[in-house]
Design a protein around this motif. Structure first.
Motif, PDB file in Angstrom:
ATOM      1  N   ASP A  52       0.545  -1.620   0.021  1.00  0.00           N
ATOM      2  CA  ASP A  52      -0.152  -0.234  -0.475  1.00  0.00           C
ATOM      3  C   ASP A  52       0.632   1.338   0.260  1.00  0.00           C
ATOM      4  O   ASP A  52       0.114   2.524   0.240  1.00  0.00           O
ATOM      5  CB  ASP A  52      -0.860  -0.479   1.095  1.00  0.00           C
ATOM      6  CG  ASP A  52      -0.470  -0.077   2.656  1.00  0.00           C
ATOM      7  OD1 ASP A  52       1.192  -0.953   2.646  1.00  0.00           O
ATOM      8  OD2 ASP A  52      -0.349   0.388   3.412  1.00  0.00           O
ATOM      9  N   VAL A  53       2.562   1.200  -0.113  1.00  0.00           N
ATOM     10  CA  VAL A  53       3.383   1.944  -0.118  1.00  0.00           C
ATOM     11  C   VAL A  53       3.678   2.276  -1.498  1.00  0.00           C
ATOM     12  O   VAL A  53       4.047   1.427  -2.611  1.00  0.00           O
ATOM     13  CB  VAL A  53       4.093   2.203   0.836  1.00  0.00           C
ATOM     14  CG1 VAL A  53       5.037   3.643   0.923  1.00  0.00           C
ATOM     15  CG2 VAL A  53       3.865   2.098   2.314  1.00  0.00           C
ATOM     16  N   VAL A  54       3.875   3.709  -1.821  1.00  0.00           N
ATOM     17  CA  VAL A  54       4.130   3.853  -3.054  1.00  0.00           C
ATOM     18  C   VAL A  54       5.008   5.119  -3.179  1.00  0.00           C
ATOM     19  O   VAL A  54       5.302   5.430  -2.105  1.00  0.00           O
ATOM     20  CB  VAL A  54       3.058   4.573  -4.436  1.00  0.00           C
ATOM     21  CG1 VAL A  54       1.743   3.543  -4.830  1.00  0.00           C
ATOM     22  CG2 VAL A  54       2.484   6.148  -3.465  1.00  0.00           C
ATOM     23  N   PHE A  55       5.896   4.889  -4.575  1.00  0.00           N
ATOM     24  CA  PHE A  55       7.138   6.381  -4.721  1.00  0.00           C
ATOM     25  C   PHE A  55       7.674   7.105  -5.768  1.00  0.00           C
ATOM     26  O   PHE A  55       7.247   6.589  -6.716  1.00  0.00           O
ATOM     27  CB  PHE A  55       8.642   4.962  -4.082  1.00  0.00           C
ATOM     28  CG  PHE A  55       8.329   4.822  -5.008  1.00  0.00           C
ATOM     29  CD1 PHE A  55       9.643   4.227  -6.436  1.00  0.00           C
ATOM     30  CD2 PHE A  55       7.612   2.765  -5.346  1.00  0.00           C
ATOM     31  CE1 PHE A  55       9.046   3.953  -7.461  1.00  0.00           C
ATOM     32  CE2 PHE A  55       8.241   2.174  -6.203  1.00  0.00           C
ATOM     33  CZ  PHE A  55       8.377   2.419  -7.680  1.00  0.00           C
ATOM     34  N   HIS A  56       8.314   8.346  -4.673  1.00  0.00           N
ATOM     35  CA  HIS A  56       8.805   8.257  -6.355  1.00  0.00           C
ATOM     36  C   HIS A  56      10.156   8.930  -5.553  1.00  0.00           C
ATOM     37  O   HIS A  56      10.661   9.087  -4.987  1.00  0.00           O
ATOM     38  CB  HIS A  56       8.196   9.556  -6.265  1.00  0.00           C
ATOM     39  CG  HIS A  56       8.737  10.355  -7.242  1.00  0.00           C
ATOM     40  ND1 HIS A  56       8.050  10.369  -8.792  1.00  0.00           N
ATOM     41  CD2 HIS A  56       9.067  11.720  -7.516  1.00  0.00           C
ATOM     42  CE1 HIS A  56       8.885  11.592 -10.019  1.00  0.00           C
ATOM     43  NE2 HIS A  56       9.599  12.039  -8.962  1.00  0.00           N
ATOM     44  N   VAL A  57      11.177   8.483  -7.062  1.00  0.00           N
ATOM     45  CA  VAL A  57      12.723   8.834  -6.877  1.00  0.00           C
ATOM     46  C   VAL A  57      13.009   9.847  -8.058  1.00  0.00           C
ATOM     47  O   VAL A  57      12.592  10.385  -9.201  1.00  0.00           O
ATOM     48  CB  VAL A  57      13.336   7.350  -6.946  1.00  0.00           C
ATOM     49  CG1 VAL A  57      14.972   8.114  -7.068  1.00  0.00           C
ATOM     50  CG2 VAL A  57      12.741   6.214  -6.378  1.00  0.00           C
ATOM     51  N   ARG A  58      13.575  11.183  -6.563  1.00  0.00           N
ATOM     52  CA  ARG A  58      14.072  11.706  -8.142  1.00  0.00           C
ATOM     53  C   ARG A  58      15.855  12.142  -7.638  1.00  0.00           C
ATOM     54  O   ARG A  58      16.610  11.721  -7.054  1.00  0.00           O
ATOM     55  CB  ARG A  58      13.892  12.959  -7.780  1.00  0.00           C
ATOM     56  CG  ARG A  58      14.243  14.110  -8.256  1.00  0.00           C
ATOM     57  CD  ARG A  58      13.586  15.498  -8.239  1.00  0.00           C
ATOM     58  NE  ARG A  58      13.943  16.248  -6.667  1.00  0.00           N
ATOM     59  CZ  ARG A  58      13.161  16.813  -6.029  1.00  0.00           C
ATOM     60  NH1 ARG A  58      11.766  16.857  -5.729  1.00  0.00           N
ATOM     61  NH2 ARG A  58      13.654  16.830  -4.736  1.00  0.00           N
ATOM     62  N   THR A  59      16.718  11.937  -9.159  1.00  0.00           N
ATOM     63  CA  THR A  59      17.966  12.395  -9.089  1.00  0.00           C
ATOM     64  C   THR A  59      18.097  13.186  -9.776  1.00  0.00           C
ATOM     65  O   THR A  59      17.794  13.840 -10.616  1.00  0.00           O
ATOM     66  CB  THR A  59      19.073  10.648  -9.690  1.00  0.00           C
ATOM     67  OG1 THR A  59      18.517  10.888 -11.323  1.00  0.00           O
ATOM     68  CG2 THR A  59      18.053   9.896  -8.996  1.00  0.00           C
ATOM     69  N   PRO A  60      19.758  13.950  -9.955  1.00  0.00           N
ATOM     70  CA  PRO A  60      20.080  14.734 -10.808  1.00  0.00           C
ATOM     71  C   PRO A  60      20.111  14.121 -12.337  1.00  0.00           C
ATOM     72  O   PRO A  60      19.976  15.213 -13.064  1.00  0.00           O
ATOM     73  CB  PRO A  60      21.797  15.710 -10.904  1.00  0.00           C
ATOM     74  CG  PRO A  60      21.640  14.052  -9.247  1.00  0.00           C
ATOM     75  CD  PRO A  60      20.586  13.391  -8.893  1.00  0.00           C
TER      76      PRO A  60
END
Length: 134
Positions: free
Chosen positions: A93-101
């Protein structure tokens, strides 16, 4: 020696007063507010970053986090396997977002959701992982 005795009705009245005051104090103090899920989400984000920061990529040169930030080519090569690994790590039930350069991937963040996040510095730039219940 004469002894004095309390009337049974006086004892019952005292117990009743204590009971009523106890119930009134319970309502006055009230129930505590529900705890925020942010500390738990922060812990999930931190745990995910720790695993990704310690696992090597398929090529074995860098950790997954460092490979995501190293170059555009490395980001493109590592993104899908890292996405699958995060899905395996987090509860359903957990979603995510990953941000990199070099880019980002994951799900768009709803504006009203509580978010847990962690930013991990790598030698190629910071990588931010955000998680929320979705």
């Amino acid at each position: 020696m004469s002894r004095g005795q309390l009337s049974l009705s006086v004892v019952e009245a005292a117990i009743g007063v204590v009971l009523v005051l106890g119930v009134a104090a319970g309502f006055a103090v009230g129930a505590t507010a529900p705890t925020s899920s942010t500390p738990q989400l922060d812990a999930l984000a931190h745990d995910t970053a720790t695993v990704l920061g310690s696992e090597p990529t398929d090529r074995g040169q860098d950790s997954r986090l460092a490979a995501l930030a190293r170059s555009d080519r490395s980001f493109a090569r590592t993104r899908e396997s890292t996405r699958r690994r995060i899905v395996d790590l987090l509860p359903a039930d957990v979603v995510f977002h990953v941000r990199t350069p070099r880019g980002s991937f994951g799900y768009p963040h709803p504006p009203t959701a509580a978010v847990g996040s962690v930013t991990v510095p790598t030698r190629y730039g910071p990588v931010t992982i955000r998680v929320w219940y979705g």
